[in-house]
Scaffold this motif. Sequence first.
Motif, PDB file in Angstrom:
ATOM      1  N   THR A 101     -16.687   9.967   8.936  1.00 52.46           N
ATOM      2  CA  THR A 101     -16.490   8.929   9.704  1.00 52.46           C
ATOM      3  C   THR A 101     -17.941   8.866   8.644  1.00 52.46           C
ATOM      4  O   THR A 101     -18.368   7.380   8.748  1.00 52.46           O
ATOM      5  CB  THR A 101     -16.840   9.119  11.173  1.00 52.46           C
ATOM      6  OG1 THR A 101     -18.290   9.910  10.934  1.00 52.46           O
ATOM      7  CG2 THR A 101     -16.020   8.959  11.638  1.00 52.46           C
ATOM      8  N   ASP A 102     -18.498   9.507   7.641  1.00 51.46           N
ATOM      9  CA  ASP A 102     -19.719   9.317   7.149  1.00 51.46           C
ATOM     10  C   ASP A 102     -18.905   9.225   5.345  1.00 51.46           C
ATOM     11  O   ASP A 102     -18.447  10.579   4.995  1.00 51.46           O
ATOM     12  CB  ASP A 102     -20.340  10.704   7.100  1.00 51.46           C
ATOM     13  CG  ASP A 102     -21.752   9.982   6.421  1.00 51.46           C
ATOM     14  OD1 ASP A 102     -21.986   9.115   5.820  1.00 51.46           O
ATOM     15  OD2 ASP A 102     -23.080  11.205   6.404  1.00 51.46           O
ATOM     16  N   TRP A 103     -19.240   8.314   5.048  1.00 52.37           N
ATOM     17  CA  TRP A 103     -18.701   8.334   3.407  1.00 52.37           C
ATOM     18  C   TRP A 103     -19.557   9.756   2.521  1.00 52.37           C
ATOM     19  O   TRP A 103     -18.799   9.809   1.346  1.00 52.37           O
ATOM     20  CB  TRP A 103     -18.351   6.487   2.829  1.00 52.37           C
ATOM     21  CG  TRP A 103     -19.471   5.739   2.804  1.00 52.37           C
ATOM     22  CD1 TRP A 103     -19.797   5.438   3.615  1.00 52.37           C
ATOM     23  CD2 TRP A 103     -19.989   5.747   1.740  1.00 52.37           C
ATOM     24  NE1 TRP A 103     -21.382   4.723   3.420  1.00 52.37           N
ATOM     25  CE2 TRP A 103     -21.178   5.177   2.043  1.00 52.37           C
ATOM     26  CE3 TRP A 103     -20.633   6.895   0.456  1.00 52.37           C
ATOM     27  CZ2 TRP A 103     -22.805   5.350   0.964  1.00 52.37           C
ATOM     28  CZ3 TRP A 103     -21.971   6.239  -0.102  1.00 52.37           C
ATOM     29  CH2 TRP A 103     -22.757   5.355  -0.239  1.00 52.37           C
ATOM     30  N   ARG A 104     -19.934   9.476   2.532  1.00 54.77           N
ATOM     31  CA  ARG A 104     -21.124  10.049   1.642  1.00 54.77           C
ATOM     32  C   ARG A 104     -21.358  11.499   1.646  1.00 54.77           C
ATOM     33  O   ARG A 104     -21.468  12.202   0.718  1.00 54.77           O
ATOM     34  CB  ARG A 104     -23.031  10.902   2.628  1.00 54.77           C
ATOM     35  CG  ARG A 104     -23.354   8.478   2.481  1.00 54.77           C
ATOM     36  CD  ARG A 104     -24.413   8.909   3.206  1.00 54.77           C
ATOM     37  NE  ARG A 104     -25.191   7.362   3.061  1.00 54.77           N
ATOM     38  CZ  ARG A 104     -24.483   6.352   3.962  1.00 54.77           C
ATOM     39  NH1 ARG A 104     -24.303   6.877   4.947  1.00 54.77           N
ATOM     40  NH2 ARG A 104     -25.598   4.661   3.767  1.00 54.77           N
ATOM     41  N   THR A 105     -20.337  11.845   2.908  1.00 51.77           N
ATOM     42  CA  THR A 105     -19.537  13.790   3.139  1.00 51.77           C
ATOM     43  C   THR A 105     -17.796  13.750   1.929  1.00 51.77           C
ATOM     44  O   THR A 105     -17.857  14.694   2.654  1.00 51.77           O
ATOM     45  CB  THR A 105     -19.540  14.230   4.233  1.00 51.77           C
ATOM     46  OG1 THR A 105     -18.743  13.503   5.081  1.00 51.77           O
ATOM     47  CG2 THR A 105     -21.137  13.815   4.747  1.00 51.77           C
ATOM     48  N   GLY A 106     -18.167  12.347   2.154  1.00 51.24           N
ATOM     49  CA  GLY A 106     -16.158  12.473   1.467  1.00 51.24           C
ATOM     50  C   GLY A 106     -15.727  11.171   1.930  1.00 51.24           C
ATOM     51  O   GLY A 106     -15.820  10.528   2.324  1.00 51.24           O
ATOM     52  N   LEU A 107     -14.953  10.955   0.538  1.00 51.36           N
ATOM     53  CA  LEU A 107     -14.227   9.569   0.772  1.00 51.36           C
ATOM     54  C   LEU A 107     -13.293   9.727   1.503  1.00 51.36           C
ATOM     55  O   LEU A 107     -12.040  10.073   0.894  1.00 51.36           O
ATOM     56  CB  LEU A 107     -14.008   8.671  -0.505  1.00 51.36           C
ATOM     57  CG  LEU A 107     -15.315   8.574  -1.274  1.00 51.36           C
ATOM     58  CD1 LEU A 107     -15.053   7.904  -2.831  1.00 51.36           C
ATOM     59  CD2 LEU A 107     -16.513   7.319  -0.916  1.00 51.36           C
ATOM     60  N   PRO A 108     -13.172   8.921   2.367  1.00 49.82           N
ATOM     61  CA  PRO A 108     -11.662   8.708   3.422  1.00 49.82           C
ATOM     62  C   PRO A 108     -10.102   8.461   2.117  1.00 49.82           C
ATOM     63  O   PRO A 108     -10.434   7.421   0.996  1.00 49.82           O
ATOM     64  CB  PRO A 108     -12.299   7.920   3.873  1.00 49.82           C
ATOM     65  CG  PRO A 108     -12.434   6.632   3.424  1.00 49.82           C
ATOM     66  CD  PRO A 108     -13.981   7.282   3.005  1.00 49.82           C
ATOM     67  N   VAL A 109      -9.227   8.601   2.246  1.00 47.04           N
ATOM     68  CA  VAL A 109      -7.796   8.100   2.211  1.00 47.04           C
ATOM     69  C   VAL A 109      -7.598   6.665   2.464  1.00 47.04           C
ATOM     70  O   VAL A 109      -7.156   6.149   3.596  1.00 47.04           O
ATOM     71  CB  VAL A 109      -6.978   9.152   2.109  1.00 47.04           C
ATOM     72  CG1 VAL A 109      -5.413   8.508   1.079  1.00 47.04           C
ATOM     73  CG2 VAL A 109      -6.796  10.154   1.009  1.00 47.04           C
ATOM     74  N   LEU A 110      -7.504   5.793   1.530  1.00 47.05           N
ATOM     75  CA  LEU A 110      -7.166   4.338   1.780  1.00 47.05           C
ATOM     76  C   LEU A 110      -5.555   3.542   1.684  1.00 47.05           C
ATOM     77  O   LEU A 110      -5.430   4.028   0.148  1.00 47.05           O
ATOM     78  CB  LEU A 110      -8.212   3.152   0.975  1.00 47.05           C
ATOM     79  CG  LEU A 110     -10.070   3.700   1.259  1.00 47.05           C
ATOM     80  CD1 LEU A 110     -10.665   2.541   0.914  1.00 47.05           C
ATOM     81  CD2 LEU A 110      -9.738   3.068   3.030  1.00 47.05           C
ATOM     82  N   SER A 111      -4.433   3.393   2.594  1.00 51.20           N
ATOM     83  CA  SER A 111      -3.405   3.721   2.594  1.00 51.20           C
ATOM     84  C   SER A 111      -3.140   1.831   2.119  1.00 51.20           C
ATOM     85  O   SER A 111      -3.025   1.345   3.797  1.00 51.20           O
ATOM     86  CB  SER A 111      -2.936   4.457   3.304  1.00 51.20           C
ATOM     87  OG  SER A 111      -2.684   6.183   2.760  1.00 51.20           O
ATOM     88  N   GLY A 112      -2.360   1.301   1.533  1.00 50.18           N
ATOM     89  CA  GLY A 112      -1.593  -0.153   1.690  1.00 50.18           C
ATOM     90  C   GLY A 112       0.052   0.989   1.697  1.00 50.18           C
ATOM     91  O   GLY A 112       0.296   2.203   1.707  1.00 50.18           O
ATOM     92  N   ALA A 120     -25.872  11.434  -2.625  1.00 48.30           N
ATOM     93  CA  ALA A 120     -26.675  10.599  -2.741  1.00 48.30           C
ATOM     94  C   ALA A 120     -26.748   9.388  -1.774  1.00 48.30           C
ATOM     95  O   ALA A 120     -27.700   8.727  -1.575  1.00 48.30           O
ATOM     96  CB  ALA A 120     -26.911  10.651  -3.826  1.00 48.30           C
ATOM     97  N   GLY A 121     -25.495   8.616  -1.988  1.00 51.28           N
ATOM     98  CA  GLY A 121     -25.420   7.464  -0.650  1.00 51.28           C
ATOM     99  C   GLY A 121     -25.703   6.723  -1.866  1.00 51.28           C
ATOM    100  O   GLY A 121     -25.808   5.464  -1.434  1.00 51.28           O
ATOM    101  N   THR A 122     -25.275   6.634  -3.425  1.00 55.94           N
ATOM    102  CA  THR A 122     -25.731   5.261  -3.909  1.00 55.94           C
ATOM    103  C   THR A 122     -24.912   4.467  -5.135  1.00 55.94           C
ATOM    104  O   THR A 122     -24.890   3.816  -5.093  1.00 55.94           O
ATOM    105  CB  THR A 122     -26.333   5.452  -4.858  1.00 55.94           C
ATOM    106  OG1 THR A 122     -26.193   6.156  -5.692  1.00 55.94           O
ATOM    107  CG2 THR A 122     -27.810   6.093  -4.389  1.00 55.94           C
TER     108      THR A 122
END
Length: 222
Positions: A27-38, A90-92
């Motif tokens: 749930t925290d994108w700073r630790t790793g991006l989720p996969v966004l599927s279309g 770093a969250g930027t």
Amino acid sequence: MEKMPYRPELDTQMQTIQTPAVDIVSTDWRTGLPVLSGKRVALRELRMSDAASLFAMLTTEEVARFISPPPSTVEGFERFIAWTLRQRAAGTYVCFAVTLQGFDTAIGILQVRETEPGFSTAEWGFAIGSPFWGTGVFEESAELVLGFVFDTIGVHRLEARAAVRNGRGNGALVKIGAVHEGVLRKSFLRNGEYLDQVLYTIVEDDWRASREAVTPLHVQIH
């Protein structure tokens, strides 16, 4: 974001970055991006193994002509990927690899960086391999990133810049609902020439109102 925030001269030494072998569930994108599927595309975190395909896709003349010079070698793209992971932590800044459903090869990137602390205002940019222009890949990828930007990161105002001469880039931004706010005169240096850029924005309230007026895109986040 034609002027890429990454500059090789600021990153002369390769740092060891462990990219995940499996997709991040967090749930925290700073630790790793989720996969966004279309329906047609899947967006995911960049991996070191993407360097070769990104080099092939993004260094062609038609793709590179309106962006800052991309890395000139596969190793340069590896350094770029390592940099994106550090900036995300770093969250930027975030950078998604664009892939087609059923295939894991990166065919482009969509990136977003904060322009003021806290990510209330941000700038985004994209580069897609020319074989996939006009296929709908950008539009679907952009919709996925917009949902992530406004719903997950919490951006209020999202800006984009496109060279006035970049007809395809301007058309793509208008097609997804970006608003033309003005022309930034001689604001982008490319190949020794200063180019005028168009400033486009998408504001959260407008984006949400537009979503209510259309059938929502089916999105899976995992």
